[in-house]
Write a protein that holds these residues in place. Structure first.
Motif, PDB file in Angstrom:
ATOM      1  N   GLN A  31       0.753  -1.073  -0.070  1.00  0.00           N
ATOM      2  CA  GLN A  31      -0.501   0.119  -0.374  1.00  0.00           C
ATOM      3  C   GLN A  31       0.537   1.330   0.072  1.00  0.00           C
ATOM      4  O   GLN A  31       0.409   1.942  -0.871  1.00  0.00           O
ATOM      5  CB  GLN A  31      -0.874   0.530   0.995  1.00  0.00           C
ATOM      6  N   HIS A  32       1.732   1.163   0.701  1.00  0.00           N
ATOM      7  CA  HIS A  32       3.070   2.337   1.310  1.00  0.00           C
ATOM      8  C   HIS A  32       3.135   2.699  -0.606  1.00  0.00           C
ATOM      9  O   HIS A  32       3.779   3.751  -0.928  1.00  0.00           O
ATOM     10  CB  HIS A  32       3.841   2.418   2.263  1.00  0.00           C
ATOM     11  N   GLU A  33       4.180   1.766  -1.151  1.00  0.00           N
ATOM     12  CA  GLU A  33       4.445   1.875  -2.349  1.00  0.00           C
ATOM     13  C   GLU A  33       3.508   2.275  -3.106  1.00  0.00           C
ATOM     14  O   GLU A  33       4.375   2.977  -4.739  1.00  0.00           O
ATOM     15  CB  GLU A  33       5.054  -0.041  -3.558  1.00  0.00           C
ATOM     16  N   ALA A  34       2.208   1.615  -2.628  1.00  0.00           N
ATOM     17  CA  ALA A  34       1.571   2.480  -4.617  1.00  0.00           C
ATOM     18  C   ALA A  34       1.164   3.767  -4.237  1.00  0.00           C
ATOM     19  O   ALA A  34       1.068   4.451  -5.130  1.00  0.00           O
ATOM     20  CB  ALA A  34       0.314   1.227  -3.950  1.00  0.00           C
ATOM     21  N   ALA A  35       1.372   3.878  -2.434  1.00  0.00           N
ATOM     22  CA  ALA A  35       0.900   5.539  -2.134  1.00  0.00           C
ATOM     23  C   ALA A  35       2.276   6.195  -2.856  1.00  0.00           C
ATOM     24  O   ALA A  35       1.782   7.360  -3.351  1.00  0.00           O
ATOM     25  CB  ALA A  35       0.976   5.686  -1.354  1.00  0.00           C
ATOM     26  N   LEU A  36       3.439   6.071  -3.356  1.00  0.00           N
ATOM     27  CA  LEU A  36       4.617   6.358  -3.186  1.00  0.00           C
ATOM     28  C   LEU A  36       4.478   6.153  -4.775  1.00  0.00           C
ATOM     29  O   LEU A  36       5.216   7.239  -5.353  1.00  0.00           O
ATOM     30  CB  LEU A  36       5.402   6.209  -2.646  1.00  0.00           C
ATOM     31  N   THR A  37       4.186   5.743  -5.935  1.00  0.00           N
ATOM     32  CA  THR A  37       3.737   5.479  -6.433  1.00  0.00           C
ATOM     33  C   THR A  37       3.689   6.642  -7.448  1.00  0.00           C
ATOM     34  O   THR A  37       3.418   7.448  -8.171  1.00  0.00           O
ATOM     35  CB  THR A  37       3.527   4.551  -7.151  1.00  0.00           C
ATOM     36  N   ARG A  38       1.616   6.628  -6.514  1.00  0.00           N
ATOM     37  CA  ARG A  38       0.670   7.356  -7.640  1.00  0.00           C
ATOM     38  C   ARG A  38       1.036   8.968  -7.053  1.00  0.00           C
ATOM     39  O   ARG A  38       1.153  10.103  -7.849  1.00  0.00           O
ATOM     40  CB  ARG A  38      -0.706   7.275  -5.953  1.00  0.00           C
ATOM     41  N   LEU A  39       2.337   9.256  -6.404  1.00  0.00           N
ATOM     42  CA  LEU A  39       2.336  10.611  -5.492  1.00  0.00           C
ATOM     43  C   LEU A  39       3.459  10.854  -6.431  1.00  0.00           C
ATOM     44  O   LEU A  39       3.985  11.934  -7.220  1.00  0.00           O
ATOM     45  CB  LEU A  39       3.427  10.210  -4.105  1.00  0.00           C
ATOM     46  N   SER A  40       4.317   9.943  -6.548  1.00  0.00           N
ATOM     47  CA  SER A  40       5.613   9.987  -7.737  1.00  0.00           C
ATOM     48  C   SER A  40       5.386  10.503  -8.784  1.00  0.00           C
ATOM     49  O   SER A  40       5.593  11.611  -9.809  1.00  0.00           O
ATOM     50  CB  SER A  40       6.624   9.070  -7.261  1.00  0.00           C
ATOM     51  N   VAL A  41       3.829   9.476  -9.454  1.00  0.00           N
ATOM     52  CA  VAL A  41       3.396  10.024 -10.899  1.00  0.00           C
ATOM     53  C   VAL A  41       2.717  11.438 -10.839  1.00  0.00           C
ATOM     54  O   VAL A  41       3.180  12.488 -11.611  1.00  0.00           O
ATOM     55  CB  VAL A  41       2.597   8.829 -11.440  1.00  0.00           C
ATOM     56  N   ALA A  42       2.565  11.428  -9.577  1.00  0.00           N
ATOM     57  CA  ALA A  42       1.565  12.582  -9.469  1.00  0.00           C
ATOM     58  C   ALA A  42       2.703  14.110  -9.711  1.00  0.00           C
ATOM     59  O   ALA A  42       2.855  15.539 -10.359  1.00  0.00           O
ATOM     60  CB  ALA A  42       0.679  13.011  -8.690  1.00  0.00           C
ATOM     61  N   MET A  43       3.742  13.590  -9.157  1.00  0.00           N
ATOM     62  CA  MET A  43       5.014  15.156  -8.875  1.00  0.00           C
ATOM     63  C   MET A  43       5.371  14.930 -10.331  1.00  0.00           C
ATOM     64  O   MET A  43       5.563  15.789 -10.508  1.00  0.00           O
ATOM     65  CB  MET A  43       6.010  14.528  -7.991  1.00  0.00           C
ATOM     66  N   GLU A  44       5.619  13.854 -10.664  1.00  0.00           N
ATOM     67  CA  GLU A  44       6.593  14.418 -12.094  1.00  0.00           C
ATOM     68  C   GLU A  44       5.685  14.589 -13.443  1.00  0.00           C
ATOM     69  O   GLU A  44       6.160  14.940 -14.052  1.00  0.00           O
ATOM     70  CB  GLU A  44       6.726  12.200 -12.632  1.00  0.00           C
ATOM     71  N   ALA A  45       4.371  14.029 -13.443  1.00  0.00           N
ATOM     72  CA  ALA A  45       3.659  14.573 -14.106  1.00  0.00           C
ATOM     73  C   ALA A  45       3.301  15.934 -13.802  1.00  0.00           C
ATOM     74  O   ALA A  45       2.780  17.349 -14.834  1.00  0.00           O
ATOM     75  CB  ALA A  45       2.049  14.225 -14.085  1.00  0.00           C
ATOM     76  N   ALA A  46       2.758  17.243 -12.378  1.00  0.00           N
ATOM     77  CA  ALA A  46       3.350  18.371 -12.240  1.00  0.00           C
ATOM     78  C   ALA A  46       4.558  18.959 -12.309  1.00  0.00           C
ATOM     79  O   ALA A  46       4.239  20.561 -12.035  1.00  0.00           O
ATOM     80  CB  ALA A  46       2.136  18.661 -11.574  1.00  0.00           C
ATOM     81  N   ASN A  47       5.899  18.107 -12.888  1.00  0.00           N
ATOM     82  CA  ASN A  47       6.718  18.679 -12.815  1.00  0.00           C
ATOM     83  C   ASN A  47       7.193  19.281 -11.296  1.00  0.00           C
ATOM     84  O   ASN A  47       7.220  20.378 -10.976  1.00  0.00           O
ATOM     85  CB  ASN A  47       7.209  19.694 -14.347  1.00  0.00           C
ATOM     86  N   THR A  48       7.077  18.959 -10.302  1.00  0.00           N
ATOM     87  CA  THR A  48       6.831  19.932  -8.729  1.00  0.00           C
ATOM     88  C   THR A  48       7.573  18.630  -8.205  1.00  0.00           C
ATOM     89  O   THR A  48       8.190  16.835  -8.289  1.00  0.00           O
ATOM     90  CB  THR A  48       5.665  19.341  -8.242  1.00  0.00           C
ATOM     91  N   GLY A  49       8.988  18.997  -7.210  1.00  0.00           N
ATOM     92  CA  GLY A  49      10.040  18.181  -6.308  1.00  0.00           C
ATOM     93  C   GLY A  49       9.164  19.114  -5.223  1.00  0.00           C
ATOM     94  O   GLY A  49       8.655  19.363  -4.789  1.00  0.00           O
ATOM     95  N   ALA A  50      10.145  17.816  -3.735  1.00  0.00           N
ATOM     96  CA  ALA A  50       9.787  18.367  -2.946  1.00  0.00           C
ATOM     97  C   ALA A  50      10.916  18.587  -2.115  1.00  0.00           C
ATOM     98  O   ALA A  50      12.430  18.303  -2.374  1.00  0.00           O
ATOM     99  CB  ALA A  50       9.215  17.007  -2.368  1.00  0.00           C
ATOM    100  N   PHE A  51      10.718  19.352  -1.298  1.00  0.00           N
ATOM    101  CA  PHE A  51      11.927  19.368   0.037  1.00  0.00           C
ATOM    102  C   PHE A  51      11.676  19.659   1.419  1.00  0.00           C
ATOM    103  O   PHE A  51      10.272  19.543   1.891  1.00  0.00           O
ATOM    104  CB  PHE A  51      12.116  20.557  -0.660  1.00  0.00           C
ATOM    105  N   GLU A  52      12.692  20.115   2.105  1.00  0.00           N
ATOM    106  CA  GLU A  52      12.322  19.963   4.172  1.00  0.00           C
ATOM    107  C   GLU A  52      13.390  20.590   3.809  1.00  0.00           C
ATOM    108  O   GLU A  52      14.718  20.660   3.695  1.00  0.00           O
ATOM    109  CB  GLU A  52      12.540  18.755   4.488  1.00  0.00           C
TER     110      GLU A  52
END
Length: 887
Positions: free
Chosen positions: A554-575
């Motif tokens: 489930q976590h991997e699927a969620a991360l995959t969806r998040l990664s695809v969404a971030m890639e589709a939006a050409n968006t990166g994450a930071f802290e």
């Protein structure tokens, strides 16, 4: 008589001299030797022995002066010398025996020391592992203190064991195996600590749970146990060999002492037979008496020296050596024994254990052991407790009966070695084993062992808890009955490969639990080798990862969806951690947007903010940090990429303050350069549209005025005006199509002339490279081409079927070296050309308007063959591509 004296003179002198040595002097010498060697002796025994010797020889110490003088005989020193040598040899044999005893103790202590060092090494390794696991589980850095301390102690123990001379039985491979296993174990612990520090908790738990660390520690324990067992076996064998040599030397000493007594008895009988002859030599004996007394003193001194040597040898050992009589009185104790008791020799010799031992129960136990050895007439080894001022200690005592020359047991001799530290280590090992057994019992996973061929030998209690079946059901391949049918074949094949290649088994398969449901098991199995390197058995561990696997999926699927969404939006994450810039992190897409190298530090990214925007960004971060509130922030700023380009990024984040951790800013970053460019272009186009609209209205007004002047009727005005406005509109359409950046010259020609000529390719020959005209050039050249085409259609080359037009353009250099754009219009094959008497609007546009608007030269010629138009303008009004930016 004289002949007898000459023949036996030497021998008579010797025995005569002995007969003249005062009994009191011999007694004093005997007492001194006994006191130096044993500290106490019964003087009555010495007196009785000397009186008996005097009576047997028929010598009366008070009547010596009245004896007749024996005939002069030649004295002989051979027999006494042989007897003295035999006595010295016996003493040397005793010294060698004591030396061997001391060597035995040193070897035994050396073996104990090796065992102690190896056990200490294992304890320090366990401390190191405890610290590492404590840190991984609790994330408390205080656990790293025992980790580092244990790690340092292990390195010190390994260095000491490597530097210690090797026991002949301890194979160097054992220490090498321990070093290799420890290096692997240390790497595993370092990786878990690094993963924990980096926040990769799942990686740390995976490393700890995979069983490899436990396998490494089991291997270390097996090597430690092997070293201890080998050392103990060597010690026992050495003790047996040394004991055999001791008994041989004692027997040889008794034999030598017997020979000395035989020689002395033989000489005594010969002296008795020669006593009458010796009496005749009274005067000579008296003169030799002084010399013999000196010889006796010298012999006594020699014996004293030998005794001192024996004392030094006995007292160099750390083992307590002692002797007791049959009733338990101490008759001898070396220095080590006196140190254990804590008293002086005078306070111990002649006393029993009960007289000086502070603990009556311990004294009674020691006395019971002594009686058992004396009664059984056999050697024995036992453990004994002795509590002194230094505290309670435990000793390993070896005791043997002490016999006289007749073989009668007159007491015992013993050697006691302090094994307190060894017993403490054994207790610690026992506790460690109990702790390990308890851990196995408490472990919820399935632990099993298998034979070298792969058959299951044992399973822990968790097997019954999991499957509801007895342990016997898992033997001889029975475990396959509860395995998922789809997993049996691949698991068995993988297991056979690991058995054949002798490599760890790592895999997953499903087992049916007691409820009939299948659970996913993570399986690890490693081979356990014997000292010869052969596989003795396999140890396996099954961990239920069903829930973890589902959560991971489930976590991997969620991360995959998040990664695809971030890639589709050409968006990166930071802290971002304002207080700790080095702890700030940017993911790979954020680094890519930032234009930095992979793995770039957060500080490098923060420093890449455009200098003009750096103050604004810093102000936002400082404001959030000062307020310490959970707020959201949105800001757009420029960054300087590593390739030198400037990009706009949009940062959206929210402050986050975990308990006990510094404030941080968590969010996303997106490249908005295109949107900013579009916004800038829209604003530019809006300004340009307003400007060009005014210009277009002015041009329309000019067209209207000029068209009115040249039109003969309203209909003619309307036709000309509409045609010219439409030509202008077509140029504007192309500019709108290209966002007012530039217009393709070929499309401009098509738009201005295709509505006039049905087949433009047959009538007009077009030559030139693909060039894009800037808006000013496109509008003005478009108007000129429209007027030229209209004039050619009415009066020029296009007014006849044979007329054609050649249109060429290109980039060149002017005479002064400047880059220019040239265009040539040539008409031929049409009606004869007559120069007009007056110039209308078309001529004005072609000749004057274009020339003025584009800062170039525009020349219109009316040749007989046809109209010719030459245009030269600066190259800045054209471009070779559409990517050179806005006009």
């Amino acid at each position: 008589m004289t002949a007898c004296s000459r023949k036996h003179g030497r021998r008579a002198v010797i025995y005569g001299s002995l007969s003249h040595v005062p009994i009191s002097r011999l007694k004093g010498n005997s007492r001194g030797m006994a006191e130096r060697n044993f500290g106490m002796v019964d003087q009555s025994v010495v007196d009785h022995f000397l009186a008996a010797m005097a009576s047997k020889s028929g010598i009366d110490a008070t009547a010596q002066a009245e004896m007749p003088s024996p005939p002069a005989t030649k004295p002989s020193f051979i027999a006494p010398l042989v007897a003295a040598l035999l006595l010295v040899l016996a003493a040397l044999l005793l010294a060698v025996t004591i030396f061997l005893t001391a060597a035995l103790q040193r070897s035994s202590l050396g073996a104990f020391q090796i065992q102690s060092d190896v056990q200490a090494l294992e304890t320090h390794m366990l401390d190191t592992e405890t610290g590492q696991r404590g840190f991984v589980i609790t994330n408390d850095s205080r656990f790293l203190e025992p980790y580092h301390a244990g790690r340092t102690a292990v390195m010190r123990d390994l260095a000491r064991l490597t530097a210690t001379p090797q026991n002949p039985v301890v194979a160097p491979e054992a220490l090498h195996n321990i070093e290799s296993l420890w290096a692997a174990k240390l790497a595993e612990m370092e990786s878990t600590i690094e993963a924990k520090r980096a926040g990769r908790i799942s990686d740390a738990i995976a490393i700890v749970s995979d069983g490899r660390g436990k396998a490494l520690m089991d291997g270390i324990r097996q090597n430690v146990s092997a070293i201890i067992a080998d050392t103990e076996a060597w010690r026992v064998a050495t003790m047996r060999a040394f004991r055999m040599r001791e008994y041989q030397l004692i027997g040889l000493g008794v034999l030598v002492l017997g020979l000395a007594l035989l020689v002395a008895a033989r000489e005594f009988r010969r002296a008795r037979r020669s006593s009458r002859t010796l009496a005749l030599q009274q005067n000579e004996l008296r003169s030799a008496n002084a010399g013999l007394a000196a010889l006796v003193d010298q012999g006594t001194q020699n014996i004293s020296n030998i005794t001192a040597l024996l004392d030094a040898v006995i007292n160099t050992t750390n083992a307590a050596i002692y002797a007791k009589d049959k009733v338990g009185r101490m008759v001898f104790a070396n220095d080590a024994c006196l140190r254990v008791i804590g008293r002086e020799r005078a306070e111990v010799i002649g006393l029993t254990e009960a007289d000086f031992h502070p603990d009556s129960a311990e004294a009674a136990a020691i006395r019971s052991n002594d009686r058992r050895v004396v009664a059984s007439n056999r050697s024995a080894t036992m453990e004994e407790a002795f509590t002194s001022d230094a505290g309670p200690r435990v000793f390993l005592s070896s005791k043997a009966p002490m016999r006289n020359h007749a073989g009668e047991v007159i007491g015992l001799v013993g050697v006691s070695s302090d094994i307190t530290e060894r017993k403490q280590i054994e207790a610690q090992l026992f506790i460690s084993q109990q702790r390990f057994d308890a851990a196995i019992s408490a472990f919820e996973g399935l632990v099993w062992t298998a034979s070298p061929s792969g058959g299951v030998l044992s399973v822990n209690a968790q097997w019954a808890v999991l499957t509801g079946l007895p342990a016997s059901a898992a033997m001889d391949g029975g475990w396959r009955a509860v395995q998922h049918p789809d997993d049996i074949a691949p698991t068995f094949a993988h297991w056979q490969e690991c058995l054949r290649d002798v490599r760890p088994f790592i895999g997953e398969y499903r087992l049916r639990n007691r409820d009939g449901k299948y659970q996913t098991m993570l399986v690890r199995a490693i081979p356990v080798r014997d000292p010869q390197g052969r596989v003795a058995e396999w140890v396996g561990l099954n961990i239920d990862v069903t829930e973890a696997r589902n959560v991971a999926l489930q976590h991997e699927a969620a991360l995959t969806r998040l990664s695809v969404a971030m890639e589709a939006a050409n968006t990166g994450a930071f802290e971002i951690v304002p207080d700790q810039p080095e702890a700030s992190t940017f993911d790979g897409r954020a680094v890519e947007i930032w234009g930095q190298n992979p793995g770039a530090a957060a500080a490098d990214l923060l420093n890449a903010v455009h200098p003009d925007d750096r103050a604004e960004v810093a102000g936002v971060l400082e404001g959030l940090h000062a307020r310490q509130l959970s707020e959201s922030v949105e800001i757009e700023f420029r960054i300087l990429r590593k390739d030198g380009t400037t990009r706009w990024v949009a940062l959206r984040a929210k402050t986050f303050a975990p308990a006990g951790a510094p404030l941080r800013l968590v969010g996303t970053v997106r490249d908005v350069s295109l949107r900013r460019e579009q916004q800038d272009r829209i604003q530019f186009l809006m300004r340009e549209l307003a400007h060009r609209s005014k210009n277009a209205l002015a041009v329309v007004q000019a067209i209207a005025r000029q068209t009115v002047k040249s039109s003969r009727s309203l209909e003619a005005f309307q036709a000309s005006f509409e045609a010219r406005v439409q030509g202008m509109a077509r140029s504007l359409d192309l500019l709108v199509k290209y966002d007012w950046t530039a217009v393709s010259i070929t499309e401009l020609i098509q738009s201005q002339m295709a509505h006039i000529i049905d087949n433009i390719d047959e009538k007009i020959s077009v030559h030139g490279p693909e060039i894009y005209l800037k808006p000013e050039a496109a509008q003005n050249i478009g108007l000129a081409l429209h007027e030229l085409a209209t004039n050619a259609t009415k009066y020029g080359a296009l007014a006849s079927d044979t007329g054609k037009i050649e249109l060429e353009w290109g980039l060149a250099q002017s005479k002064d070296g400047a880059d220019v754009f040239k265009m040539h219009w040539r008409e031929k094959g049409g009606p004869p050309v007559v120069p007009p008497d007056s110039h209308g609007f078309g001529h004005t546009v072609i000749h004057r308007v274009v020339q003025a608007a584009l800062a170039g030269d525009s020349v219109l010629h009316f040749h007989d063959s046809g109209v010719q138009w030459d245009l030269v303008i600066p190259a800045r009004f054209v471009s070779t591509s559409l990517v050179e930016g806005p006009p």
